[in-house]
Design a protein around this motif. Structure first.
Motif, PDB file in Angstrom:
ATOM      1  N   PRO A  82     -13.423 -37.766  -1.263  1.00  0.00           N
ATOM      2  CA  PRO A  82     -14.808 -37.875  -0.821  1.00  0.00           C
ATOM      3  C   PRO A  82     -15.543 -36.541  -0.988  1.00  0.00           C
ATOM      4  O   PRO A  82     -14.907 -35.512  -1.209  1.00  0.00           O
ATOM      5  CB  PRO A  82     -14.687 -38.256   0.665  1.00  0.00           C
ATOM      6  CG  PRO A  82     -13.237 -38.432   0.955  1.00  0.00           C
ATOM      7  CD  PRO A  82     -12.465 -37.821  -0.150  1.00  0.00           C
ATOM      8  N   HIS A 110      -7.868 -37.507  -4.473  1.00  0.00           N
ATOM      9  CA  HIS A 110      -8.521 -37.659  -3.177  1.00  0.00           C
ATOM     10  C   HIS A 110      -8.550 -36.288  -2.503  1.00  0.00           C
ATOM     11  O   HIS A 110      -7.522 -35.656  -2.310  1.00  0.00           O
ATOM     12  CB  HIS A 110      -7.737 -38.663  -2.322  1.00  0.00           C
ATOM     13  CG  HIS A 110      -8.469 -39.143  -1.112  1.00  0.00           C
ATOM     14  ND1 HIS A 110      -8.806 -38.312  -0.068  1.00  0.00           N
ATOM     15  CD2 HIS A 110      -8.919 -40.390  -0.754  1.00  0.00           C
ATOM     16  CE1 HIS A 110      -9.422 -39.012   0.867  1.00  0.00           C
ATOM     17  NE2 HIS A 110      -9.520 -40.264   0.473  1.00  0.00           N
ATOM     18  N   THR A 330     -16.292 -40.840  -5.995  1.00  0.00           N
ATOM     19  CA  THR A 330     -16.205 -41.747  -4.851  1.00  0.00           C
ATOM     20  C   THR A 330     -16.520 -40.981  -3.572  1.00  0.00           C
ATOM     21  O   THR A 330     -15.626 -40.376  -2.969  1.00  0.00           O
ATOM     22  CB  THR A 330     -14.778 -42.349  -4.753  1.00  0.00           C
ATOM     23  OG1 THR A 330     -14.391 -42.849  -6.032  1.00  0.00           O
ATOM     24  CG2 THR A 330     -14.735 -43.463  -3.729  1.00  0.00           C
ATOM     25  N   ARG A 332     -17.114 -41.943  -0.602  1.00  0.00           N
ATOM     26  CA  ARG A 332     -16.317 -42.472   0.513  1.00  0.00           C
ATOM     27  C   ARG A 332     -15.064 -43.117  -0.062  1.00  0.00           C
ATOM     28  O   ARG A 332     -15.154 -43.932  -0.973  1.00  0.00           O
ATOM     29  CB  ARG A 332     -17.126 -43.477   1.334  1.00  0.00           C
ATOM     30  CG  ARG A 332     -18.318 -42.849   2.046  1.00  0.00           C
ATOM     31  CD  ARG A 332     -19.083 -43.887   2.866  1.00  0.00           C
ATOM     32  NE  ARG A 332     -20.220 -43.289   3.552  1.00  0.00           N
ATOM     33  CZ  ARG A 332     -20.163 -42.682   4.725  1.00  0.00           C
ATOM     34  NH1 ARG A 332     -18.985 -42.606   5.346  1.00  0.00           N
ATOM     35  NH2 ARG A 332     -21.228 -42.176   5.294  1.00  0.00           N
ATOM     36  N   TRP A 333     -13.912 -42.770   0.508  1.00  0.00           N
ATOM     37  CA  TRP A 333     -12.657 -43.211  -0.097  1.00  0.00           C
ATOM     38  C   TRP A 333     -11.596 -43.262   0.990  1.00  0.00           C
ATOM     39  O   TRP A 333     -11.284 -42.250   1.614  1.00  0.00           O
ATOM     40  CB  TRP A 333     -12.270 -42.217  -1.201  1.00  0.00           C
ATOM     41  CG  TRP A 333     -11.168 -42.632  -2.118  1.00  0.00           C
ATOM     42  CD1 TRP A 333     -10.432 -43.765  -2.076  1.00  0.00           C
ATOM     43  CD2 TRP A 333     -10.689 -41.883  -3.243  1.00  0.00           C
ATOM     44  NE1 TRP A 333      -9.514 -43.784  -3.098  1.00  0.00           N
ATOM     45  CE2 TRP A 333      -9.661 -42.639  -3.837  1.00  0.00           C
ATOM     46  CE3 TRP A 333     -11.031 -40.659  -3.794  1.00  0.00           C
ATOM     47  CZ2 TRP A 333      -8.971 -42.187  -4.957  1.00  0.00           C
ATOM     48  CZ3 TRP A 333     -10.355 -40.202  -4.910  1.00  0.00           C
ATOM     49  CH2 TRP A 333      -9.326 -40.976  -5.496  1.00  0.00           C
ATOM     50  N   ASN A 334     -11.022 -44.438   1.193  1.00  0.00           N
ATOM     51  CA  ASN A 334      -9.994 -44.632   2.219  1.00  0.00           C
ATOM     52  C   ASN A 334      -8.681 -44.039   1.738  1.00  0.00           C
ATOM     53  O   ASN A 334      -8.144 -44.440   0.714  1.00  0.00           O
ATOM     54  CB  ASN A 334      -9.849 -46.114   2.524  1.00  0.00           C
ATOM     55  CG  ASN A 334      -8.971 -46.376   3.737  1.00  0.00           C
ATOM     56  OD1 ASN A 334      -8.160 -45.540   4.131  1.00  0.00           O
ATOM     57  ND2 ASN A 334      -9.128 -47.538   4.340  1.00  0.00           N
ATOM     58  N   ASP A 337      -5.744 -46.287   0.775  1.00  0.00           N
ATOM     59  CA  ASP A 337      -5.819 -47.090  -0.443  1.00  0.00           C
ATOM     60  C   ASP A 337      -5.111 -46.431  -1.633  1.00  0.00           C
ATOM     61  O   ASP A 337      -4.966 -47.055  -2.692  1.00  0.00           O
ATOM     62  CB  ASP A 337      -7.289 -47.336  -0.834  1.00  0.00           C
ATOM     63  CG  ASP A 337      -8.005 -48.254   0.147  1.00  0.00           C
ATOM     64  OD1 ASP A 337      -7.304 -49.001   0.875  1.00  0.00           O
ATOM     65  OD2 ASP A 337      -9.248 -48.222   0.186  1.00  0.00           O
TER      66      ASP A 337
END
Length: 341
Positions: A82, A110, A330, A332-334, A337
């Motif tokens: 993010p 990430h 991205t 926002r990125w979990n 995931d």
């Protein structure tokens, strides 16, 4: 495998080269603190433009200092999220284009996985599984880590992250930018006994956190001091001390709960706020009492940097993972995931 890492998620431009056999080869970092200081915080458009200006010179500098030709690179890792969308796109486009020109694989990393794995750059590395307390300007999270890509989110902030609360506290006390270090440095002169701030959400079960109310409590305390003609530098120091202790205690209490819940006794602390002296002191005391282990990145790898991105990306590239030419940033990125390795 020789991997070039690029970090550009916010206000730092980081470049590093990591060798899966030899470890970290080189890293360089450019910070935009001076650029944003006059505005009291990060201006996204200015951040993006500065990344564009600095990325190519930093890449060339890092290659030169490490005596590596770009044709020797086996892969490129870049922060895909993010973060600020423009800043992410600046780094992603440069990384993806360079990988295409060199005909080597590239992978989007990430940002929080980079922070989470930053202690792996040290000589003594934590073994899996462990609990990670990830505290930065935009995130406060407790994560169970069973391996790379094996993450279980246990708790997170419901509003302001710890680092964000530090920065906002600095702003309302007019301490300048960046706020976190300024609050921490002034807190060293503070009287521990003068103010007692609340420890938010520690009187209820669960591992979620909240620091917005603590920031408001700080504001009310300062406004009361102003009203009483006590708006002195010492009062500011006393408020900073009380605020910092409240954050450190809260993080220690929540970390203890997470360790007990998951029946683990190994704690990793990462992210920009992990450099805070008081927070480290509280967590060191916690793990010593538990006869457990606590791991931190070195101070230069607590804040955003290219080394953590190079390391995280190298692990995934070595496992055969990569992204195609249709890259995407991205914001926002979990974390949950992400693919396992």
């Amino acid at each position: 495998m020789l991997v070039l890492g690029i970090e550009s998620s916010c206000d730092e431009t980081g470049v590093a080269i990591y060798d899966t056999n030899k470890g970290l080869i080189a890293h360089t970092l450019y910070t935009q603190i001076e650029l944003h200081a006059q505005y009291g915080g990060v201006v996204p458009e200015l951040a993006s433009r500065d990344h564009i200006r600095k990325l190519t010179p930093l890449i060339l500098q890092t290659l030169k200092e490490s005596n590596i030709d770009r044709k020797e690179l086996n892969g490129i890792a870049y922060t895909a999220g993010p973060g600020l969308i423009g800043a992410l796109l600046a780094g992603s486009s440069v990384a993806r284009s360079l990988a295409y020109a060199l005909n080597i694989p590239a992978i989007g990393v990430h940002h929080m996985e980079g922070h989470l794995l930053a202690p792996m750059l040290e000589e003594i590395k934590p073994e899996f599984p462990f609990i990670c307390l990830l505290v930065s300007g935009g995130h406060s999270m407790l994560i169970r880590v069973d391996g790379i890509g094996q993450y279980k989110l246990l708790g997170e902030t419901l509003d302001d992250a710890a680092g964000e609360a530090f920065d906002k506290t600095a702003k309302l006390l007019e301490l300048g930018y960046p706020g976190g270090p300024n609050v921490s440095n002034l807190a060293l002169k503070g009287n521990t006994e003068r103010y007692k701030f609340p420890r938010p959400m520690v009187d209820r079960p669960g591992l979620d956190m909240s620091f917005s109310g603590l920031k408001t409590y700080t504001l009310n305390t300062w406004q009361a001091a102003v009203k009483d003609n006590d708006a002195t530098e010492q009062t500011k120091a006393d408020i900073c001390r009380a605020f910092e202790l409240a954050v450190a205690d809260t993080l220690a209490i929540k970390s203890k709960r997470a360790l007990e819940q998951e029946n683990l006794n190994r704690l990793v602390v990462s992210g920009g706020v992990s450099a805070n002296r008081e927070i480290r002191s509280k967590l060191d005391a916690l793990m010593k009492k538990r006869n457990g282990e606590v791991f931190y990145p070195r101070l230069e790898f607590c804040t955003d940097n290219g080394a953590m991105i190079a390391y995280a990306g190298a692990q995934r590239l070595a496992a055969g993972q990569s992204n195609d030419l249709n890259f995407a940033a991205t914001p926002r990125w979990n974390l949950e995931d992400l693919a396992k390795i």
